[in-house]
Enzyme design. Structure first.
Site, PDB file in Angstrom:
ATOM      1  N   GLU A  41     -21.550   1.056 -20.343  1.00 13.65           N
ATOM      2  CA  GLU A  41     -20.316   0.980 -19.544  1.00 13.65           C
ATOM      3  C   GLU A  41     -20.294  -0.313 -18.733  1.00 13.65           C
ATOM      4  O   GLU A  41     -19.260  -0.953 -18.597  1.00 13.65           O
ATOM      5  CB  GLU A  41     -20.170   2.194 -18.628  1.00 13.65           C
ATOM      6  CG  GLU A  41     -20.240   3.557 -19.327  1.00 13.65           C
ATOM      7  CD  GLU A  41     -19.366   3.689 -20.560  1.00 13.65           C
ATOM      8  OE1 GLU A  41     -18.324   3.009 -20.637  1.00 13.65           O
ATOM      9  OE2 GLU A  41     -19.732   4.466 -21.471  1.00 13.65           O
ATOM     10  N   GLU A  56     -15.521   3.143 -18.870  1.00 17.35           N
ATOM     11  CA  GLU A  56     -15.763   1.829 -18.258  1.00 17.35           C
ATOM     12  C   GLU A  56     -14.644   1.332 -17.343  1.00 17.35           C
ATOM     13  O   GLU A  56     -14.493   0.114 -17.186  1.00 17.35           O
ATOM     14  CB  GLU A  56     -15.992   0.813 -19.376  1.00 17.35           C
ATOM     15  CG  GLU A  56     -14.746   0.455 -20.227  1.00 17.35           C
ATOM     16  CD  GLU A  56     -14.588   1.256 -21.506  1.00 17.35           C
ATOM     17  OE1 GLU A  56     -15.136   2.374 -21.589  1.00 17.35           O
ATOM     18  OE2 GLU A  56     -13.894   0.769 -22.425  1.00 17.35           O
TER      19      GLU A  56
HETATM   20  N1  PHE Z   1     -14.671   3.963 -23.775  1.00 16.35           N
HETATM   21  C1  PHE Z   1     -15.702   4.947 -23.573  1.00 16.35           C
HETATM   22  C2  PHE Z   1     -17.004   4.278 -23.970  1.00 16.35           C
HETATM   23  O1  PHE Z   1     -17.383   4.218 -25.090  1.00 16.35           O
HETATM   24  C3  PHE Z   1     -15.558   6.183 -24.355  1.00 16.35           C
HETATM   25  C4  PHE Z   1     -14.391   7.043 -24.003  1.00 16.35           C
HETATM   26  C5  PHE Z   1     -13.307   7.103 -24.836  1.00 16.35           C
HETATM   27  C6  PHE Z   1     -14.406   7.811 -22.874  1.00 16.35           C
HETATM   28  C7  PHE Z   1     -12.222   7.899 -24.543  1.00 16.35           C
HETATM   29  C8  PHE Z   1     -13.345   8.629 -22.578  1.00 16.35           C
HETATM   30  C9  PHE Z   1     -12.256   8.673 -23.421  1.00 16.35           C
HETATM   31  O2  PHE Z   1     -17.659   3.709 -23.214  1.00 16.35           O
HETATM   32 ZN    ZN Z   2     -17.791   2.071 -25.044  1.00 12.66          ZN
END
Ligand code: PHE
Ligand code: ZN
Length: 879
Positions: A304, A270
């Site tokens: 996202e 995101e």
């Molecule tokens: N934050 C992301 C999500 O859940 C997941 C993610 C974590 C992607 C770590 C890459 C590395 O939307």
């Molecule tokens: Zn997430």
């Protein structure tokens, strides 16, 4: 790579940062043999820190330091200490400008953390601690800076240069190079930083916000994927509108960008204004992607996008708070998916994932609370517990408060904490303050690991017309936690009369309200509820719509389950009753080769197949037998081979007895053209392909003809892959080989389809024995550097092909251990994730657990184990 034991980080040791960064001015010089990163940081001491004289410490990982300047003066090597993982500058003023130049090698970055290359383009992944692989920085989410990013690269090879925020400058440089400068006006933690440079095509659209602003929407993909962006774009616009209507959240920048990359450790990320997606989670068109892929793309694009508020505008104080953004955002995306499709089906899918995989995690050596108290490697905590149980916890707050007060709570949360890095406790407090409800005991859901078990007993007194229900909760011990306190559980239930109608529920001492579903609140170890005015013994429908992430034990008879299957007004519980019936029938057969399959299951399935009035989406779900993984999860010391064969026998008995109905269903379920992903059409394709696969399973010749025809003529991937899967899992060896070959020839240029092709084989009990799976690893399309390929072969084998993975000789376990050791050096995150199936070794019958333990030990004994794998393996083997 640690040579000694990695350190454990504790929530209790959290301290505010000693230094804050107001501005981060970055300049990237991108070359083929590396990248030079010039970072200029405006730093000042944090007035809230108690350490006003402390040294400056910046995190780093795999960086080559070239120079350090403090307020324009170059520091001599004696003025700072480059410890690799930390750059320490002992004496700094209260506010200063620090300039650091580092050299990195994205082209050699196989971990896919920080800046790396994926099919020729540069891209980044900074969550959780990847930014420190780019430059030295206080890489923690409670340090929020305004970023300005200038990217310089060869113009022909990298015409598109992207970062967060808005483009503010661009121009030509010498030697065929060019630059673009981006500025992000919103302060953000470093984990939300992103950069992309490549030869990409852009698909554009616009969105008019609730306040009348026009947002540029852009999806960037490699030219060969230009035809696969429409669905993601539609999903994005629907998400933006939905978040305005449901949560009052408007998008804040002028541009929103999505980039598709082939090599990615997770689903998507995101990053502020510049989401980066795994290709498999954003690209979709009917000919090459299945219904499931379409639904996944819609859900992940939404997820996202929703993070822009739940995660970016309001972010996490530290990584123990990960579920603050993930649990809440999964809740938001699941509400969205329910609104876009069938709410009951969505609930069934969420509950299935939770009960199969999260319950297993919660009962194993990696069990941790939604807000963990400690970790070694934060990458290991992107778990089903953080995401899916975290979602359930927010959903329970929604249930307890009701939609209006929940919305007041979320409004207050966003308003109160906009621009801040906060905790799950802040979230709960906002919900309390806006609603007036005390969620004190409810907070235990964040602190205690383990799945609560509800034991339900009842008794009916005809003379007084009173029905008594006693509910007793217990929470199993988990690593490091025992003797748990009772939790606050919203327990929704209904009672059915002899005709199957809902009975109005009145508790002793209350006025009747006519309500037929009530949410009882469990707060003590045991409660007895007395319902009055009950004319005859009712059948209880418990935990309606899966109102809490718990296990429910109640001794329903099989006839009662059949009754609930056809009468319960709660769709979720109609499905659940069917699952319980099937579980019992399969269990009864386990280890008893001669036992008969209970004819009631056959009749229940026949009724479903013939029922044209019922919601076909629910029917399609109800006809699916519980998976092997779920049966294993429910069992104590499971014998995988026995469970597999019992389930197979039930499937064969059903397919044989229902042959005519299945053929009729197949012919009837022909969704209209053009292809659409409506709940009706998805259900129709799913029923059609299920009928086909059941019939091919028993070697039906007529079904073989239908399958070959469907395979040839299908105009969408759901039907083509459905036919392929049915053929691959059939006894028709020649046709299986031909179909696999033809499919590969047709699709070998499309990586997403090739991944499907790999996983259909690797997950197949028929075509996916270990030697065949090893051959897939030698296939020209396999690539050890690409996480999707690894998941589609090794992940599918170990996660879905249980009869071969749990081969009693232990060869499947050794194979997985070998793979983990191999990947540990190149991509530790993926290696650690692959280890999950082995971690639960203690659960299994002895013939299995020994082999699993040995495999884990062989991983443990590898030299220079990564922190990621170290943590998983050592916790799994600990007594
Ligand atoms: N934050 C992301 C999500 O859940 C997941 C993610 C974590 C992607 C770590 C890459 C590395 O939307
Ligand atoms: Zn997430």
């Amino acid at each position: 790579m640690p040579t000694s034991q990695p350190k454990t980080i504790y929530l209790s040791e959290y301290r505010v940062p000693d230094f804050l960064v107001d501005h981060a001015d970055l300049r990237f010089e991108l070359f083929e043999d590396g990248a030079r990163v010039h970072s200029s940081l405006s730093i000042r001491r944090n007035p809230d820190s108690r350490e006003q004289g402390s040294a400056l410490e910046l995190n780093g990982d795999s960086l080559t330091l070239e120079s350090v300047h403090l307020d324009g003066r170059q520091l001599a090597p004696g003025d700072y200490d480059d410890r690799g993982e930390l750059l320490v500058v002992p004496s700094v003023p209260d506010a200063f400008e620090l300039q650091v130049v580092t050299w990195i090698e994205p082209q050699n970055n196989t971990r896919l953390e920080g800046l790396y290359k994926s099919s020729g383009m540069f891209c980044t992944q900074c969550e959780a601690e990847g930014f420190r692989c780019i430059t030295f920085f206080p890489d923690r989410p409670d340090v929020m800076a305004r970023f300005r990013t200038r990217i310089e690269a060869d113009k022909a090879a990298y015409p598109v240069l992207l970062s967060n925020g808005n483009p503010v400058d661009s121009g030509e440089l010498d030697n065929g190079r060019h630059f673009v400068t981006w500025e992000d006006p919103f302060p953000k933690p470093s984990y939300l930083f992103a950069l992309v440079a490549g030869d990409l095509v852009e698909k554009t659209d616009t969105f008019g916000t609730m306040s009348g602003r026009e947002i540029d929407l852009r999806i960037y993909v490699e030219p060969r994927n230009a035809e696969k962006t429409a669905h993601a774009m539609d999903s994005l616009k629907r998400s933006m509108r939905w978040d305005e209507e449901t949560y009052g959240r408007e998008y804040d920048l002028d541009i929103f960008m999505i980039v598709a990359v082939d090599d990615f450790n997770m689903g998507a990320m995101e990053n502020k204004g510049l989401n980066i997606f795994n290709s498999s989670c954003v690209l979709a068109r009917p000919e090459s992607e299945t219904d499931m892929a379409f639904q996944r793309v819609e859900a992940i694009v939404a997820h996202e996008y929703f993070h822009n508020w739940s995660g970016n505008r309001v972010t996490c104080r530290d990584w123990f708070q990960l579920s603050l953004k993930e649990g809440f955002t999964v809740f938001r995306d699941s509400q969205f998916s329910a609104d876009m499709g069938s709410p009951t089906v969505k609930r069934i899918e969420d509950a299935t994932l939770l009960r199969t995989a999260q319950f297993a995690e919660d009962a194993g050596p990696m069990a941790h609370p939604v807000r963990p108290a400690s970790y070694m490697e934060i990458s290991n905590f992107y778990t089903l517990t953080i995401y899916e149980k975290g979602n359930e916890v927010v959903r329970m707050i929604h249930t307890l408060l009701g939609p209006e007060r929940f919305r007041k709570g979320s409004d207050l949360y966003f308003e109160r904490h906009d621009g801040q890095a906060v905790t799950t406790d802040d979230f709960v407090r906002a919900m309390e303050d806006a609603s007036g409800r005390d969620l004190g005991q409810f907070r235990l859901w964040y602190e205690q690991a383990g799945t609560p078990v509800l034991a339900v007993e009842d008794d009916y007194d005809e003379a007084s017309q009173v029905y008594r229900l006693t509910v007793t909760q217990s929470i199993p011990d988990t690593p490091g936690q025992s003797g748990k306190k009772p939790q606050h559980i919203p327990f929704a239930l209904g009672l059915l009369d002899t005709k199957g109608a809902d009975i109005p529920l009145t508790l002793a001492g209350e006025q009747s309200t006519g309500e037929t579903t009530r949410v009882l609140e469990l707060t003590e170890t045991s409660h007895t509820f007395e319902f009055t005015g009950i004319a005859s013994r009712p059948v209880p429908s418990l935990l309606r719509n899966f109102s809490a992430p718990v296990r429910v034990n109640y001794p329903w008879t099989r006839d009662q389950l059949m009754f609930l299957m056809s009468h319960d007004s709660d769709g979720f519980n109609r499905w659940d009753a069917g699952q319980r019936l099937a579980v019992e029938v399969i269990r009864e057969l386990s280890g008893h080769a001669e036992a008969e399959v209970d004819p009631r299951l056959v009749e229940a399935s026949r009724t479903l197949l013939n029922d044209r009035e019922a919601d076909q989406a629910l029917v399609a779900k109800m006809l699916q037998l519980p998976t092997e993984a779920y049966l294993i999860e429910l069992a104590d010391k499971p014998d995988v081979q026995i469970i597999h064969h019992a389930r197979e026998r039930v499937l064969k008995v059903l397919a044989t007895a229902l042959r005519e109905e299945l053929l009729a269903c197949y012919r009837r379920q022909q969704p209209a053209e053009p292809y659409q992903v409506t709940p009706e059409d998805v259900a129709s394709r799913s029923l059609r392909n299920m009928a086909l696969s059941w019939l091919l399973h028993i070697g039906d010749q007529e079904a073989l003809t239908l399958a070959l025809e469907q395979f040839e003529k299908a105009t969408n991937m759901t039907d083509q892959a459905g036919a392929l899967r049915a053929l691959v899992n059939s006894p028709f060896e020649a046709e299986r080989g031909q179909a696999l070959e033809a499919f590969y020839q047709q699709w070998h240029q499309d990586p997403q389809v090739v991944e499907q092709w790999f996983s259909i084989q690797a997950a197949s009990p028929v075509a996916g024995d270990l030697p065949s799976v090893r051959r897939l690893l030698e296939h020209e399309a396999f690539d050890w550097k690409n996480p999707n390929k690894i998941r589609s072969v090794v992940g599918a084998f170990a996660g879905q092909n249980l009869v071969h993975f749990h081969d009693q000789e232990g060869s499947g376990y050794q194979f997985l251990a070998e793979t983990i050791r191999r990947l540990d050096d190149s991509n530790p995150q993926i290696a650690a994730r692959l280890a999950a199936p082995l971690t639960r070794w203690r659960k299994f019958a002895h013939v299995y657990s020994e082999g699993m333990r040995k495999a884990l030990e062989s991983v443990r004994d590898k030299e220079g184990l990564s922190r990621d794998v170290y943590e998983i393996v050592h916790k799994s083997l600990a007594d």
